[in-house]
Write a protein that holds these residues in place. Structure first.
Motif, PDB file in Angstrom:
ATOM      1  N   HIS A 113      23.644  21.571   7.684  1.00 56.05           N
ATOM      2  CA  HIS A 113      24.450  20.364   7.727  1.00 56.05           C
ATOM      3  C   HIS A 113      25.817  20.689   7.118  1.00 56.05           C
ATOM      4  CE1 HIS A 113      20.617  18.376   8.516  1.00 56.05           C
ATOM      5  NE2 HIS A 113      21.296  17.310   8.861  1.00 56.05           N
TER       6      HIS A 113
ATOM      7  N   LEU B 165      29.817  19.849   6.173  1.00 59.13           N
ATOM      8  CA  LEU B 165      30.756  18.787   5.811  1.00 59.13           C
ATOM      9  C   LEU B 165      32.059  19.416   5.325  1.00 59.13           C
ATOM     10  CD1 LEU B 165      31.163  15.693   5.418  1.00 59.13           C
ATOM     11  CD2 LEU B 165      30.393  16.017   3.053  1.00 59.13           C
TER      12      LEU B 165
ATOM     13  N   ALA C 139      31.984  16.564  10.133  1.00 55.22           N
ATOM     14  CA  ALA C 139      30.567  16.419   9.819  1.00 55.22           C
ATOM     15  C   ALA C 139      29.765  16.768  11.061  1.00 55.22           C
ATOM     16  CB  ALA C 139      30.251  14.999   9.366  1.00 55.22           C
TER      17      ALA C 139
ATOM     18  N   VAL D  24      26.612  13.997   4.881  1.00 59.58           N
ATOM     19  CA  VAL D  24      27.075  14.442   6.197  1.00 59.58           C
ATOM     20  C   VAL D  24      26.886  13.334   7.230  1.00 59.58           C
ATOM     21  CG1 VAL D  24      26.892  16.262   7.937  1.00 59.58           C
ATOM     22  CG2 VAL D  24      26.443  16.797   5.530  1.00 59.58           C
TER      23      VAL D  24
END
Length: 284
Positions: free
Chosen positions: A148, A150, A195, A233
């Motif tokens: 994930h 960000l 994101a 995120v």
């Protein structure tokens, strides 16, 4: 009018949805499950969500939200060093002319099941020839990892498959998948939304890392990643449209009223994530 942030979920419960909801509650957010229409308009300007495309598109349209998607051609434009295989963005009509085994999937949505086919004759005949699809050389992954991302950094991570079998586990801080993911993100730079979810894996034949695919953070399984960090995120990837960053505008879905470059979106129920390999179909 309340300014308290809301976190919205579809009626169909998932493990990831539950974990994110619990994390949102700990932040003092207003967590709601929306059973359907009408969607409460008082949530406009303060809502975030997690769920499948049909749910997300309906809620985003009603509440003026921006949903961030990775570029459809991301895999096709990456150098072979990052993909470990040949990948191209073509039309379904072109894919129907394949005469060798290829992994074929819709470039967006789930209008037909992704998978390896011996040739193109078995691809759906009822869909338009101009539908964009990704066609890839079939490969197998020994292990696969979900990252994930960000603001250009890996915010949360998890293993999710081993030799094609779903098998989630947390990643230690120095795991090499994190380094490879950072290398991919640095290479793509402004070519990614702020994101996003990036899946990477170790190719069974060479032992080298390669990108599996990119996914929407608002519709991706957290697996064994830290739910608090995953929520960071997801909230950026699905939030009020007036808060979207200028650099994210090219990645906003058309249904959110900002991007208009993909007319072939699927209206699917929450289900499996898109997976460009010969391995498993990972559930979201």
């Amino acid at each position: 009018m309340s300014t308290r942030r809301s976190f919205l979920l579809p009626p169909r419960a998932t493990t990831t949805g539950r974990l994110l909801a619990e994390a949102a509650v700990r932040r003092g957010m207003d967590v709601r499950t929306l059973p359907g229409h009408p969607i409460p308009t008082d949530l406009r300007g303060r809502a975030h969500l997690y769920g499948g495309e049909r749910f997300a598109d309906a809620v985003a349209s009603a509440l003026d939200m921006a949903l961030l998607d990775p570029p459809l051609d991301l895999l096709a434009t990456l150098p072979a060093y990052f993909t470990g295989r040949h990948v191209e963005l073509i039309t379904l009509g072109q894919a129907r002319r394949h005469r060798v085994p290829r992994f074929v999937k819709p470039a967006a949505g789930k209008l037909f099941p992704a998978g390896v086919r011996p040739n193109g004759t078995g691809l759906p005949s009822h869909l338009p020839a101009e539908l964009r699809v990704l066609s890839a050389e079939p490969v197998a992954f020994a292990e696969e990892y979900r990252l994930h991302v960000l603001d250009g950094e890996v915010r949360a991570a998890s293993r999710y498959a081993v030799f094609g079998v779903l098998d989630s586990a947390p990643l230690p801080p120095k795991h090499p998948a994190l380094g490879f993911g950072a290398e991919v993100v640095n290479h793509l730079a402004s070519g990614l939304p702020s994101a996003v979810v990036l899946d990477v894996g170790i190719l069974s034949d060479s032992g080298q890392f390669a990108v599996v695919e990119a996914n929407e953070a608002w519709f991706s399984n957290a697996y064994a990643a830290d739910a608090e960090r995953v929520l960071d995120v997801v909230m950026r990837a699905a939030g009020p449209a007036h808060e979207i960053r200028d650099t994210d505008r090219p990645f906003a879905r058309r249904t959110a009223g900002i991007r208009d470059d993909d007319a072939m979106r699927s209206a699917q129920q929450p289900g499996t994530s898109r997976h460009l390999s010969a391995g498993p179909t990972a559930t979201t």
